[in-house]
Design a protein around this motif. Structure first.
Motif, PDB file in Angstrom:
ATOM      1  N   ARG A 127       0.827  -1.206   0.000  1.00 53.50           N
ATOM      2  CA  ARG A 127       0.000   0.000   0.000  1.00 53.50           C
ATOM      3  C   ARG A 127       0.863   1.258   0.000  1.00 53.50           C
ATOM      4  N   ALA A 128       1.927   1.235   0.793  1.00 52.02           N
ATOM      5  CA  ALA A 128       2.818   2.395   0.857  1.00 52.02           C
ATOM      6  C   ALA A 128       3.603   2.578  -0.432  1.00 52.02           C
ATOM      7  N   ALA A 129       3.864   1.491  -1.146  1.00 57.47           N
ATOM      8  CA  ALA A 129       4.668   1.568  -2.368  1.00 57.47           C
ATOM      9  C   ALA A 129       3.865   1.962  -3.596  1.00 57.47           C
ATOM     10  N   VAL A 130       2.555   1.758  -3.573  1.00 58.02           N
ATOM     11  CA  VAL A 130       1.747   2.005  -4.773  1.00 58.02           C
ATOM     12  C   VAL A 130       1.932   3.413  -5.350  1.00 58.02           C
ATOM     13  N   PRO A 131       1.901   4.478  -4.532  1.00 60.89           N
ATOM     14  CA  PRO A 131       2.104   5.812  -5.125  1.00 60.89           C
ATOM     15  C   PRO A 131       3.460   5.967  -5.811  1.00 60.89           C
ATOM     16  N   LEU A 132       4.444   5.180  -5.395  1.00 69.15           N
ATOM     17  CA  LEU A 132       5.779   5.249  -5.988  1.00 69.15           C
ATOM     18  C   LEU A 132       5.892   4.394  -7.240  1.00 69.15           C
ATOM     19  N   LEU A 133       4.978   3.447  -7.410  1.00 70.44           N
ATOM     20  CA  LEU A 133       5.032   2.514  -8.525  1.00 70.44           C
ATOM     21  C   LEU A 133       4.182   2.940  -9.713  1.00 70.44           C
ATOM     22  N   LYS A 134       3.170   3.743  -9.479  1.00 65.32           N
ATOM     23  CA  LYS A 134       2.265   4.090 -10.565  1.00 65.32           C
ATOM     24  C   LYS A 134       2.641   5.440 -11.177  1.00 65.32           C
ATOM     25  N   GLY A 135       2.216   5.627 -12.385  1.00 67.59           N
ATOM     26  CA  GLY A 135       2.399   6.918 -13.030  1.00 67.59           C
ATOM     27  C   GLY A 135       3.632   7.020 -13.896  1.00 67.59           C
ATOM     28  N   GLY A 136       4.450   5.961 -13.939  1.00 71.40           N
ATOM     29  CA  GLY A 136       5.647   6.000 -14.771  1.00 71.40           C
ATOM     30  C   GLY A 136       5.363   5.575 -16.199  1.00 71.40           C
ATOM     31  N   ASP A 137       6.426   5.563 -17.011  1.00 76.76           N
ATOM     32  CA  ASP A 137       6.292   5.169 -18.409  1.00 76.76           C
ATOM     33  C   ASP A 137       6.169   3.664 -18.578  1.00 76.76           C
ATOM     34  N   ARG A 138       6.570   2.891 -17.574  1.00 76.68           N
ATOM     35  CA  ARG A 138       6.483   1.442 -17.669  1.00 76.68           C
ATOM     36  C   ARG A 138       5.679   0.903 -16.491  1.00 76.68           C
ATOM     37  N   ARG A 139       5.282  -0.338 -16.601  1.00 84.25           N
ATOM     38  CA  ARG A 139       4.447  -0.924 -15.566  1.00 84.25           C
ATOM     39  C   ARG A 139       5.229  -1.077 -14.260  1.00 84.25           C
ATOM     40  N   GLY A 140       4.575  -0.753 -13.130  1.00 85.80           N
ATOM     41  CA  GLY A 140       5.149  -1.075 -11.832  1.00 85.80           C
ATOM     42  C   GLY A 140       4.988  -2.558 -11.569  1.00 85.80           C
ATOM     43  N   LYS A 141       5.925  -3.119 -10.824  1.00 86.49           N
ATOM     44  CA  LYS A 141       5.910  -4.563 -10.560  1.00 86.49           C
ATOM     45  C   LYS A 141       5.964  -4.828  -9.062  1.00 86.49           C
ATOM     46  N   VAL A 142       5.048  -5.651  -8.587  1.00 90.00           N
ATOM     47  CA  VAL A 142       5.084  -6.156  -7.219  1.00 90.00           C
ATOM     48  C   VAL A 142       5.237  -7.664  -7.295  1.00 90.00           C
ATOM     49  N   ARG A 176      -6.104  -7.368  -9.190  1.00 86.27           N
ATOM     50  CA  ARG A 176      -7.366  -6.813  -9.706  1.00 86.27           C
ATOM     51  C   ARG A 176      -7.466  -5.319  -9.425  1.00 86.27           C
ATOM     52  N   GLU A 177      -7.103  -4.928  -8.208  1.00 90.72           N
ATOM     53  CA  GLU A 177      -7.271  -3.529  -7.811  1.00 90.72           C
ATOM     54  C   GLU A 177      -6.234  -2.603  -8.442  1.00 90.72           C
ATOM     55  N   LEU A 178      -5.021  -3.105  -8.647  1.00 88.04           N
ATOM     56  CA  LEU A 178      -3.930  -2.233  -9.063  1.00 88.04           C
ATOM     57  C   LEU A 178      -3.673  -2.250 -10.565  1.00 88.04           C
ATOM     58  N   GLY A 179      -4.389  -3.076 -11.295  1.00 87.35           N
ATOM     59  CA  GLY A 179      -4.211  -3.097 -12.741  1.00 87.35           C
ATOM     60  C   GLY A 179      -4.483  -1.747 -13.385  1.00 87.35           C
ATOM     61  N   SER A 180      -5.478  -1.031 -12.875  1.00 84.33           N
ATOM     62  CA  SER A 180      -5.809   0.277 -13.436  1.00 84.33           C
ATOM     63  C   SER A 180      -4.730   1.316 -13.140  1.00 84.33           C
ATOM     64  N   ASP A 181      -3.842   1.010 -12.192  1.00 88.63           N
ATOM     65  CA  ASP A 181      -2.696   1.872 -11.897  1.00 88.63           C
ATOM     66  C   ASP A 181      -1.452   1.458 -12.677  1.00 88.63           C
ATOM     67  N   ASN A 182      -1.639   0.531 -13.622  1.00 83.31           N
ATOM     68  CA  ASN A 182      -0.531   0.051 -14.460  1.00 83.31           C
ATOM     69  C   ASN A 182       0.512  -0.704 -13.630  1.00 83.31           C
ATOM     70  N   ILE A 183       0.025  -1.462 -12.629  1.00 78.78           N
ATOM     71  CA  ILE A 183       0.889  -2.230 -11.745  1.00 78.78           C
ATOM     72  C   ILE A 183       0.535  -3.712 -11.865  1.00 78.78           C
TER      73      ILE A 183
END
Length: 253
Positions: A127-142, A176-183
């Motif tokens: 949860r704390a990492a999501v704001p740091l993972l989304k919004g970039g040019d490539r997909r964030g990965k967890v 499911r929840e984070l796909g829309s954030d490109n993660i």
């Protein structure tokens, strides 16, 4: 094969002081990643980070107690101050001396501690990492590290098995929840691996794994890192919500 596959990516790995986390960190560094390493074992983490820096790799290290929400919040604030992340490996877990008793003998305080670290900690870290993972040019990965014990129901290990089963289910909901954030969110489920955290495992459990694997041999930490690197890389950009057992064919998924 892995040279440069994570070049330019900032990857955070929890539980990185020793064992499987240290091996993943070493492999990710060799693949070109800029690393953020965390652990509760400060001295061992400092040693691991120093060794990687000595090899010329970019490494930050910080103390995070995954059982403590305040520690997670403070640690992730420090991570955010230095920029975004491309990937998070939730490897930290309570695994040493959590087995050996039946479900009737299990201590409730130990059960609660395992759940705090292995389940709640993974949720709060992600949860704390999501704001740091989304919004970039490539997909964030967890990449959440589970265990094949949750796939076959290892006995006398109830809290650990339950916690890793929760990680698997939680990861699917996260995907499911984070796909829309490109993660992308995926799970690696190693088998019994020869690292510091498994030194207490009785020989009969090692023998049971050896007899049941499709591939001969004892599992080592470097049997797992390639799958983690794949899930952190651009090669897995259309992979999410998956559980990949890495156990020599002991459990099929």
């Amino acid at each position: 094969m892995s040279d440069g596959m994570l070049a330019g990516r900032r990857i955070m790995i929890t539980g990185a002081a020793r064992g499987l986390g240290r091996q993943i960190a070493s492999a990710a560094a060799a693949a070109g990643a800029q690393l953020v390493l965390s652990d509760i074992l400060q001295d061992e983490l400092a040693t691991t980070a120093a060794a990687l820096r000595g090899e010329g790799h970019a490494v930050e290290d910080l103390y995070i107690d995954q059982a403590d929400p305040d520690s997670i919040e403070q640690g992730m604030a420090r991570v955010a101050a230095d920029g975004p992340l491309d990937g998070l490996v939730n490897n930290a877990a309570l695994a040493t001396n959590v087995g050996g008793k039946t479900m009737h003998e299990y201590d409730q305080d130990l059960w609660d501690r395992v759940m705090q670290v292995n389940v709640r900690g993974v949720w709060l870290m992600t949860r704390a990492a999501v704001p740091l993972l989304k919004g970039g040019d490539r997909r964030g990965k967890v990449v959440n590290m589970a265990s094949d014990t949750a796939l076959w129901g290892a006995p006398r290990l109830m809290a650990y098995v339950a916690s890793k089963g929760a990680v698997i289910s939680m990861s699917r909901a996260m995907a499911r929840e984070l796909g829309s954030d490109n993660i992308c969110v995926n799970v690696v489920a190693p088998g019994l691996t020869r690292v510091e955290a498994t030194e207490y495992v009785p020989q009969e459990r090692w023998d049971y794994y050896a007899a049941g694997r499709s591939l001969a041999g004892e599992q080592q930490a470097d049997d797992v890192d390639g799958t983690v690197l794949y899930l952190l890389s651009g090669w897995s950009d259309f992979v999410s919500g998956q559980v990949i057992p890495v156990n020599g064919g002991f459990v099929f998924n």
